[in-house]
Design a protein around this motif. Structure first.
Motif, mmCIF file in Angstrom:
data_model
loop_
_atom_site.group_PDB
_atom_site.id
_atom_site.type_symbol
_atom_site.label_atom_id
_atom_site.label_comp_id
_atom_site.label_asym_id
_atom_site.label_seq_id
_atom_site.Cartn_x
_atom_site.Cartn_y
_atom_site.Cartn_z
ATOM 1 N N MET A 485 11.899 -9.172 -20.112
ATOM 2 C CA MET A 485 11.878 -8.819 -21.533
ATOM 3 C C MET A 485 11.471 -7.355 -21.674
ATOM 4 O O MET A 485 10.489 -6.909 -21.097
ATOM 5 N N TYR A 486 12.234 -6.621 -22.481
ATOM 6 C CA TYR A 486 11.834 -5.262 -22.809
ATOM 7 C C TYR A 486 10.768 -5.295 -23.905
ATOM 8 O O TYR A 486 10.898 -6.052 -24.878
ATOM 9 N N LEU A 487 9.741 -4.484 -23.743
ATOM 10 C CA LEU A 487 8.707 -4.321 -24.755
ATOM 11 C C LEU A 487 8.800 -2.910 -25.308
ATOM 12 O O LEU A 487 9.038 -1.947 -24.573
ATOM 13 N N ALA A 488 8.609 -2.767 -26.610
ATOM 14 C CA ALA A 488 8.633 -1.450 -27.252
ATOM 15 C C ALA A 488 7.374 -1.290 -28.092
ATOM 16 O O ALA A 488 7.074 -2.144 -28.937
ATOM 17 N N LEU A 489 6.636 -0.223 -27.857
ATOM 18 C CA LEU A 489 5.465 0.078 -28.671
ATOM 19 C C LEU A 489 5.745 1.345 -29.474
ATOM 20 O O LEU A 489 5.873 2.432 -28.911
ATOM 21 N N SER A 490 5.866 1.186 -30.786
ATOM 22 C CA SER A 490 5.942 2.359 -31.663
ATOM 23 C C SER A 490 4.526 2.682 -32.125
ATOM 24 O O SER A 490 3.768 1.783 -32.492
#
Length: 522
Positions: A485-490
């Motif tokens: 799973m790709y995780l993205a933190l903005s």
């Protein structure tokens, strides 16, 4: 005994108001709760109801005068109090003598249904679905209509059993807190004749069909700055121009738009000014395509979503960093214990419980991601209220799991389940969506493989979850198929440094790839 009419509390930051107009003259009879005088503040125009039935003995403050909260506006005498009752008794006796039992039965008290208070920061709402029509019977606590605020949709319930005699609003109308929505005749049955409209006399001056003149304070300010009503968009009731509307135009004039003072005639904002740009953005539709278009007004909730997301982009120095997590360990743990977990806790074991706990662990180590900016100050939150983005048919809402860092995974799953069901049913309370310190958005449930989530201001971080996709990975020198799973933190780069953002995401990854760390609080 005389009753006093005083200026009510106008809000936390409002201490004075201007008398707009009196609906009654000295010596006239008024009914209890009938609007008797209108007050105007910088932000809103409101009506002050009579505290009791009687006769208006004295008006102590004239139209256009400024008064403070608690100031005496006028007095009511007892003399007129008996007049409405005497009239009703005569009508009742006449109805009985003529056999008009239905009319007599419908002479019950009319109960006003007003826009309820929806929280300290919510001052207006939009009327959504209207469930009842005039003449319909209603039961106590039965929904009459739905209101959509900036943050949630809520149903307005009937306070009594009776018949709906008046609907003051329709779907799509904008209403302020305290505004009249409907009137219900208490105790009446469907088919009974409607009661006297004496209490509605104040609408005989034209109602909402005729434009209201500018409020006195606004008119005075317009004269000072030589402004015309046509140059100002009124935000008050029925489009009335308020003092705040005039001040906004004056302020724009200082920035190069409409002049604040002087000049033969106010001029419009320059054609290249930013505020005018959106109006020219849409090209005209061809005649062939126009019949196939449908124009629908945005709901208040959708308008707020659009505004807040755009504000977040314009305000924060937003940046997104990515990582990927091997979900094999969590999936195996979930598969192994899901039946036992559901049997014991009465809720299914999902992925959100693991992610929420992993985020809480990371927030404790990297507190900047859990903070917010207030002017030149940074406010660090020593607690974790995790917002969970939920998509509904009316738009995106973000209910909050409060003190998630103090919960077990089972407690988190139960609370997320409760909030999700309430969101889909339109029953979220305002308190359910306030106070979040960090947000998790799961686009993976819709099939998203990767995205860059937008901050939920004033928070400084949001984690984007995505679809679990099997991919070939090198594990121990061998190529294996793993659920990734790709995780993205903005994050807001004004408060969170790149090193902190990357470290935060790595900590979330480590907790998920070794879920025993969550159980052992490591």
């Amino acid at each position: 005994m005389a009753s006093e009419i005083r200026v009510p509390t106008l809000g936390e930051s409002v201490t004075e108001a201007t008398v707009g107009r009196w609906f009654k003259k000295a010596g006239e009879t008024v009914a209890a709760d009938e609007p008797i005088v209108e007050l105007e503040t910088d932000k809103v125009t409101l009506e002050v109801p009579a505290p009791a039935a009687g006769t208006l003995d004295e008006i102590t403050v004239q139209e256009g005068e400024t008064v403070e909260v608690g100031a005496l506006l006028g007095t009511l005498g007892e003399a007129g109090a008996a007049t409405p009752k005497a009239d009703d008794d005569k009508k009742s006796a006449k109805a009985e003598a003529s056999g008009e039992k239905a009319a007599s039965a419908s002479s019950g008290k009319l109960i006003d249904v007003n826009v309820p208070s929806a929280g300290e920061s919510v001052t207006e709402a939009q009327v959504g679905e209207v469930y009842k029509a005039v003449g319909d019977a209603v039961k106590v606590d039965e929904p009459i209509l739905e209101l959509e605020t900036d943050k949630a949709a809520q149903e307005v319930m009937s306070p009594v059993d009776g018949v709906l005699r008046e609907l003051a609003v329709k779907k799509g109308d904008e209403v302020e807190v305290g505004a009249l929505l409907a009137r219900i005749e208490a105790g009446a049955a469907a088919g009974d004749a409607a009661p006297s409209a004496a209490r509605d006399a104040r609408h005989s001056d034209g109602g909402t069909d005729s434009p209201r003149p500018p409020a006195p304070a606004a008119q005075k300010l317009m004269e000072e700055h030589k402004l015309q009503a046509g140059d100002i968009a009124g935000s008050g009731k029925d489009g009335q121009i308020l003092k705040s509307d005039v001040l906004a135009v004056v302020e724009r004039g200082k920035d190069g738009g409409t002049p604040a003072r002087g000049g033969d005639e106010p001029t419009r904002r320059a054609p290249n000014a930013p505020a005018e740009t959106p109006k020219a953005a849409r090209a005209p539709t061809s005649q062939a395509d126009e019949p196939r278009e449908e124009r629908v007004k945005m709901t208040r909730l959708r308008q707020t979503i659009a505004r807040r997301l755009k504000d977040a982009q314009d305000t924060a120095a937003m940046l997104t960093t990515f990582n990927e997590v091997d979900m094999k360990a969590v999936m195996e743990l979930r598969s192994r214990y899901k039946d036992l977990f559901e049997k014991k806790h009465g809720v299914k074991l999902g992925f959100m419980g693991f992610f929420t706990k992993a985020v809480c662990h990371a927030l404790k180590e990297i507190p900047a991601v859990n903070a917010e900016i207030d002017g030149t100050d940074i406010i660090y939150k020593n607690f974790c209220h995790i917002g969970v983005a939920v998509g509904t048919d009316k738009g995106l809402v973000v209910p909050v799991v409060r003190d998630a860092d103090q919960m077990e995974i089972a407690e988190v799953e139960k609370e997320i389940g409760r909030l999700g069901a309430a969101a889909r049913d339109g029953k979220l309370a305002l308190a359910d969506m306030q106070g979040g310190t960090f947000t998790i958005s799961n686009g993976g449930v819709y099939g998203s493989l990767m995205s860059t989530p937008i901050l939920n201001a004033p928070q400084s971080g949001i984690l984007g979850m995505h679809k679990i996709q099997e991919r070939p990975m090198v594990v121990g020198g061998e190529i294996k198929i793993r659920p990734m799973m790709y995780l993205a933190l903005s994050y807001d780069h004004r408060i969170v440094d790149g090193k902190e953002a990357v470290t935060f995401l790595v900590r979330v990854k480590e907790s998920l790839e070794d879920p025993e760390r969550l159980v052992l609080d490591l």
